[in-house]
Design a protein around this motif. Structure first.
Motif, mmCIF file in Angstrom:
data_model
loop_
_atom_site.group_PDB
_atom_site.id
_atom_site.type_symbol
_atom_site.label_atom_id
_atom_site.label_comp_id
_atom_site.label_asym_id
_atom_site.label_seq_id
_atom_site.Cartn_x
_atom_site.Cartn_y
_atom_site.Cartn_z
ATOM 1 N N LEU A 1 0.836 -1.196 0.000
ATOM 2 C CA LEU A 1 0.000 0.000 0.000
ATOM 3 C C LEU A 1 0.873 1.250 0.000
ATOM 4 C CD1 LEU A 1 -2.753 -1.033 2.536
ATOM 5 C CD2 LEU A 1 -2.898 -0.942 0.063
ATOM 6 N N GLY A 2 1.063 1.840 -1.179
ATOM 7 C CA GLY A 2 1.790 3.094 -1.270
ATOM 8 C C GLY A 2 3.270 2.979 -1.006
ATOM 9 N N PHE A 3 3.863 1.785 -1.137
ATOM 10 C CA PHE A 3 5.278 1.650 -0.819
ATOM 11 C C PHE A 3 5.890 0.524 -1.636
ATOM 12 C CE2 PHE A 3 8.601 -0.469 1.651
ATOM 13 C CZ PHE A 3 9.521 0.561 1.701
ATOM 14 N N ILE A 4 7.121 0.760 -2.137
ATOM 15 C CA ILE A 4 7.827 -0.280 -2.867
ATOM 16 C C ILE A 4 8.807 -0.946 -1.911
ATOM 17 C CG2 ILE A 4 9.358 -0.772 -4.810
ATOM 18 C CD1 ILE A 4 8.303 1.657 -6.173
ATOM 19 N N LEU B 1 14.461 2.399 -2.731
ATOM 20 C CA LEU B 1 13.002 2.442 -2.783
ATOM 21 C C LEU B 1 12.453 1.715 -3.995
ATOM 22 C CD1 LEU B 1 12.090 6.024 -1.562
ATOM 23 C CD2 LEU B 1 11.671 3.863 -0.432
ATOM 24 N N PHE B 2 13.308 1.468 -4.992
ATOM 25 C CA PHE B 2 12.860 0.753 -6.177
ATOM 26 C C PHE B 2 13.245 -0.720 -6.123
ATOM 27 C CE2 PHE B 2 13.501 5.138 -7.576
ATOM 28 C CZ PHE B 2 12.215 5.418 -8.010
ATOM 29 N N CYS B 3 13.851 -1.122 -5.020
ATOM 30 C CA CYS B 3 14.374 -2.479 -4.910
ATOM 31 C C CYS B 3 13.454 -3.344 -4.055
ATOM 32 C CB CYS B 3 15.771 -2.437 -4.292
ATOM 33 S SG CYS B 3 16.504 -4.079 -4.072
ATOM 34 N N THR C 1 10.386 -0.550 8.269
ATOM 35 C CA THR C 1 9.437 -0.723 9.365
ATOM 36 C C THR C 1 8.421 0.402 9.323
ATOM 37 O OG1 THR C 1 11.075 0.386 10.769
ATOM 38 C CG2 THR C 1 10.997 -2.002 10.872
ATOM 39 N N PRO C 2 7.254 0.219 9.943
ATOM 40 C CA PRO C 2 6.140 1.164 9.794
ATOM 41 C C PRO C 2 6.458 2.623 10.086
ATOM 42 C CG PRO C 2 5.368 -0.834 10.845
ATOM 43 C CD PRO C 2 6.857 -0.958 10.749
ATOM 44 N N GLU C 3 7.376 2.895 11.030
ATOM 45 C CA GLU C 3 7.607 4.293 11.399
ATOM 46 C C GLU C 3 8.215 5.115 10.259
ATOM 47 O OE1 GLU C 3 11.133 2.023 13.365
ATOM 48 O OE2 GLU C 3 9.032 1.680 12.824
ATOM 49 N N PHE C 4 8.756 4.434 9.243
ATOM 50 C CA PHE C 4 9.390 5.146 8.138
ATOM 51 C C PHE C 4 8.500 5.253 6.901
ATOM 52 C CE2 PHE C 4 13.099 3.295 10.431
ATOM 53 C CZ PHE C 4 13.655 4.494 10.857
ATOM 54 N N LEU C 5 7.283 4.749 6.978
ATOM 55 C CA LEU C 5 6.425 4.727 5.787
ATOM 56 C C LEU C 5 6.168 6.121 5.227
ATOM 57 C CD1 LEU C 5 3.794 1.943 6.511
ATOM 58 C CD2 LEU C 5 5.678 1.915 4.899
ATOM 59 N N ASN D 1 6.773 10.222 1.001
ATOM 60 C CA ASN D 1 7.203 11.559 0.592
ATOM 61 C C ASN D 1 8.331 11.482 -0.436
ATOM 62 O OD1 ASN D 1 5.383 12.762 2.345
ATOM 63 N ND2 ASN D 1 6.856 12.916 4.020
ATOM 64 N N HIS D 2 9.229 10.549 -0.232
ATOM 65 C CA HIS D 2 10.323 10.334 -1.178
ATOM 66 C C HIS D 2 9.785 9.960 -2.555
ATOM 67 C CE1 HIS D 2 14.599 8.445 -1.839
ATOM 68 N NE2 HIS D 2 14.249 9.277 -2.794
ATOM 69 N N LEU D 3 8.814 9.059 -2.551
ATOM 70 C CA LEU D 3 8.217 8.643 -3.820
ATOM 71 C C LEU D 3 7.502 9.785 -4.521
ATOM 72 C CD1 LEU D 3 6.792 5.148 -2.800
ATOM 73 C CD2 LEU D 3 8.550 5.583 -4.474
ATOM 74 N N GLU D 4 6.879 10.650 -3.753
ATOM 75 C CA GLU D 4 6.211 11.802 -4.346
ATOM 76 C C GLU D 4 7.218 12.734 -5.007
ATOM 77 O OE1 GLU D 4 3.046 12.714 -4.848
ATOM 78 O OE2 GLU D 4 2.585 10.675 -4.195
ATOM 79 N N ARG D 5 8.364 12.913 -4.379
ATOM 80 C CA ARG D 5 9.397 13.765 -4.964
ATOM 81 C C ARG D 5 9.944 13.154 -6.255
ATOM 82 N NH1 ARG D 5 11.210 13.976 0.416
ATOM 83 N NH2 ARG D 5 13.030 12.686 -0.081
ATOM 84 N N ILE D 6 10.134 11.823 -6.230
ATOM 85 C CA ILE D 6 10.599 11.136 -7.433
ATOM 86 C C ILE D 6 9.575 11.292 -8.552
ATOM 87 C CG2 ILE D 6 11.136 8.873 -8.421
ATOM 88 C CD1 ILE D 6 12.184 8.079 -5.650
ATOM 89 N N LYS D 7 8.307 11.164 -8.193
ATOM 90 C CA LYS D 7 7.222 11.281 -9.177
ATOM 91 C C LYS D 7 7.217 12.670 -9.798
ATOM 92 C CE LYS D 7 2.206 10.607 -9.547
ATOM 93 N NZ LYS D 7 0.979 10.316 -8.782
#
Length: 285
Positions: free
Chosen positions: A206-209, A260-262, A268-272, A277-283
């Motif tokens: 869910l929203g994470f690679i 993040l692409f691997c 762990t959940p605390e870093f989701l 946010n990282h993925l949004e910047r990449i996008k």
């Protein structure tokens, strides 16, 4: 990255809930919903196709394996799909428990129910009511997403999940198209987007690679043993763990800063939120 594919952890909760239902004393509607969820989950049938099931639709192929005739009222077509013995038992279980209502309605459809109404005492199970009862099922058995939030399940997600799994397991596009009863390959191609094993795992999150573990302490190696302190230090990242040093000997990673692409990346959940946010910047880039 949200898709209609049901996350493996959610599917496990559904399986456990169905087992609980079957082991408990079920009332009439429990039997109906247990059967309906079990059948759609195991076949990927459309809701209106499942509601049209008759016990006599069960047959056997030339090898003696069970198959099911599926009727599509919208396109006025039918098809035969292979089914497991568990699905056969589910259909017969529902048919046996609804037999008295079938007689009252003079019908061979198994998904029928009694109602409290001045005009009628029995009726066919309607789609809107089945969807409402599915929400009740999720609420009663506390079906949640991987973040612990209530999971908004619908019947079509089972269909999408099976279509994806069939493609991932090597079934051809044409075979999946026929199994699911698609009128064109366009619908089937939607499932092909996650045919690649890496993307299949990716799309199930869910929203994470990557992979989410409750704690770094829960991570195990290839032999299912907890990793040593040395391995953990080698794999440690600021906001997660790289699985490569855990699973194999790595001298130089050829994809630095691409965790993040691997699919081997573990967090762990605390870093989701950080990763989202990282993925949004990449996008945006």
């Amino acid at each position: 990255l949200k898709t209609m594919v049901i996350d493996d952890r959610v599917m496990k909760q559904i399986d456990i809930a169905l087992d609980r239902m079957r082991s408990e004393e079920m009332d009439y509607m429990d039997v109906i919903m247990w059967g309906l969820i079990t059948i759609i989950k195991g076949t990927g049938m459309r809701i209106h196709e499942a509601l049209s099931i008759q016990e006599q639709h069960i047959a056997k192929d030339l090898m003696g394996k069970p198959i099911l005739e599926v009727l599509n009222e919208k396109t006025l077509t039918d098809r035969y799909i292979p089914i497991s013995h568990d699905i056969v038992r589910a259909i017969r279980f529902v048919a046996k428990n609804t037999e008295w209502v079938q007689k009252e309605l003079d019908t061979v459809f198994i998904f029928v129910k009694p109602v409290q109404s001045r005009k009628r005492k029995f009726e066919y199970l309607q789609q809107y009511y089945a969807r409402k009862k599915l929400k009740d099922f999720c609420s009663k058995y506390n079906i949640t997403d991987p973040t612990g939030e209530p999971y908004e399940l619908n019947f079509h997600q089972f269909r999408h999940t099976i279509g994806t799994d069939l493609l991932n397991n090597g079934m051809s596009m044409r075979e999946v198209m026929e199994f699911l009863g698609h009128n064109s390959a366009h619908s089937t191609r939607l499932y092909a987007k996650v045919q690649n094993e890496r993307f299949s795992k990716t799309y199930r999150k869910l929203g994470f690679i990557g992979v989410i573990e409750e704690s770094v302490d829960d991570i195990v190696d290839e032999e299912k043993k907890k990793i040593t302190v040395e391995k953990r230090l080698m794999a440690q990242l600021p906001d997660g763990v790289c699985a490569r040093p855990i699973k194999e000997q790595v001298i130089n990673c050829k994809k630095p800063n691409a965790c993040l692409f691997c699919p081997k990346f573990i967090t762990t959940p605390e870093f989701l939120e950080v990763h989202k946010n990282h993925l949004e910047r990449i996008k945006e880039d």
